[in-house]
Design a protein around this motif. Sequence first.
Motif, PDB file in Angstrom:
ATOM      1  N   TYR A 109       0.838  -1.209   0.000  1.00 11.60           N
ATOM      2  CA  TYR A 109       0.000   0.000   0.000  1.00 11.60           C
ATOM      3  C   TYR A 109       0.867   1.252   0.000  1.00 11.60           C
ATOM      4  O   TYR A 109       0.625   2.204  -0.748  1.00 11.60           O
ATOM      5  N   THR A 110       1.904   1.262   0.841  1.00  8.81           N
ATOM      6  CA  THR A 110       2.750   2.455   0.948  1.00  8.81           C
ATOM      7  C   THR A 110       3.583   2.689  -0.307  1.00  8.81           C
ATOM      8  O   THR A 110       4.120   3.786  -0.487  1.00  8.81           O
ATOM      9  N   ARG A 111       3.704   1.686  -1.161  1.00  6.49           N
ATOM     10  CA  ARG A 111       4.392   1.877  -2.436  1.00  6.49           C
ATOM     11  C   ARG A 111       3.445   2.417  -3.508  1.00  6.49           C
ATOM     12  O   ARG A 111       3.848   2.567  -4.662  1.00  6.49           O
ATOM     13  N   TRP A 169       2.955   5.213  -6.420  1.00  7.94           N
ATOM     14  CA  TRP A 169       2.295   4.298  -7.339  1.00  7.94           C
ATOM     15  C   TRP A 169       2.880   4.436  -8.750  1.00  7.94           C
ATOM     16  O   TRP A 169       3.136   3.447  -9.432  1.00  7.94           O
ATOM     17  N   ASP A 170       3.105   5.690  -9.169  1.00  6.11           N
ATOM     18  CA  ASP A 170       3.661   5.918 -10.505  1.00  6.11           C
ATOM     19  C   ASP A 170       5.059   5.321 -10.622  1.00  6.11           C
ATOM     20  O   ASP A 170       5.431   4.737 -11.643  1.00  6.11           O
ATOM     21  N   GLU A 171       5.849   5.486  -9.568  1.00  5.46           N
ATOM     22  CA  GLU A 171       7.199   4.940  -9.560  1.00  5.46           C
ATOM     23  C   GLU A 171       7.173   3.415  -9.550  1.00  5.46           C
ATOM     24  O   GLU A 171       7.993   2.759 -10.196  1.00  5.46           O
ATOM     25  N   ALA A 172       6.200   2.860  -8.809  1.00  7.55           N
ATOM     26  CA  ALA A 172       6.106   1.400  -8.709  1.00  7.55           C
ATOM     27  C   ALA A 172       5.773   0.765 -10.052  1.00  7.55           C
ATOM     28  O   ALA A 172       6.154  -0.382 -10.312  1.00  7.55           O
ATOM     29  N   GLU A 173       5.079   1.506 -10.907  1.00 13.19           N
ATOM     30  CA  GLU A 173       4.693   0.956 -12.209  1.00 13.19           C
ATOM     31  C   GLU A 173       5.687   1.274 -13.314  1.00 13.19           C
ATOM     32  O   GLU A 173       5.533   0.798 -14.428  1.00 13.19           O
ATOM     33  N   ARG A 174       6.702   2.071 -12.976  1.00 12.66           N
ATOM     34  CA  ARG A 174       7.685   2.414 -13.993  1.00 12.66           C
ATOM     35  C   ARG A 174       8.606   1.217 -14.228  1.00 12.66           C
ATOM     36  O   ARG A 174       9.145   0.641 -13.278  1.00 12.66           O
ATOM     37  N   PRO A 175       8.813   0.805 -15.471  1.00 16.20           N
ATOM     38  CA  PRO A 175       9.686  -0.352 -15.721  1.00 16.20           C
ATOM     39  C   PRO A 175      11.106  -0.081 -15.230  1.00 16.20           C
ATOM     40  O   PRO A 175      11.644   1.019 -15.401  1.00 16.20           O
ATOM     41  N   SER A 176      11.686  -1.073 -14.595  1.00 17.00           N
ATOM     42  CA  SER A 176      13.073  -0.939 -14.163  1.00 17.00           C
ATOM     43  C   SER A 176      14.001  -1.232 -15.339  1.00 17.00           C
ATOM     44  O   SER A 176      13.608  -1.832 -16.339  1.00 17.00           O
TER      45      SER A 176
END
Length: 287
Positions: free
Chosen positions: A33-35, A270-277
């Motif tokens: 959740y916090t991510r 959330w946006d960062e979590a969905e950004r491809p590594s």
Amino acid sequence: MTFYIGCAVWAHDDWAGNFFPPGTPKDGRLAAYTRRLTAVEMNSSFYAVPPVPTVKKWAAETPETFRFSPKFPKAISHTAQLKDMESQARAFVGTMRLLGPRLGPLMLQLPPSFAPTRIPILAQFLENLPEGLQVTVEVRHPDFFTPQGEAELHDCLGAFRAGRVLFDSRPAHESDSPDAESAQERKPNVPLVTDPLQSFAVVRYISSPVAAENEPFWAEWAPRIAIWIDEDRDIYFYVHCPVEIHSPVFARDFYQKVRVLRPALPPLPWDEAERPSNDSLTQLPLF
């Protein structure tokens, strides 16, 4: 100034596999959740004070930038209606302070039977709370929404630097969706108040389960939040939806609407979590 956004809870079974990535274990939901979102209205503390080890675990699992807004237990606010609850309130505050910098405003939700005639009891309760807290009060008795009742309440809250929960149940009550009926039955249909009183503001938004039905209300709230950002307030905006699976998505969508007005706002985690590594990107072969 920080604009925090979240939901009433951090774990819901309907979020498995969508809001929470597939395979997220139940004991990993808070971290997941916090991510994605930045705050949570801790509704669970209304029903029971969490054990000390549990609160310490929550603090260890969350970044310092995350915020919890715990509700005072109903044994204090509803059963006793604040009378002779000083020691219980201090014990609750002591437990919540184990969250450290993650502790946001404490929420005191008063029952519909708590009328302006009982403001002296509220004043005594606030006066006896430990110092250095942010506390925000939610009222539901209709007499608090008259000019006299509101003035008396705001005088009391101002004396103790407490805020007033800004409660917007219009989206659910004006919804034509059958899925909104549960909220229409359980959530009070009270007039909207938008004066935050203090340097922080807590908003509880009871959404329609139909995305399009929220748009007129988002159009009101986004400019209001933008103004509060300009006024350097800390803002806590909590989205409740009668169909809980929609709550995180609605919260994210609203945050993006505010970012359109104030582009300097940071993106959600959330946006960062969905950004491809970089590791997940396929490198083209060289010939």
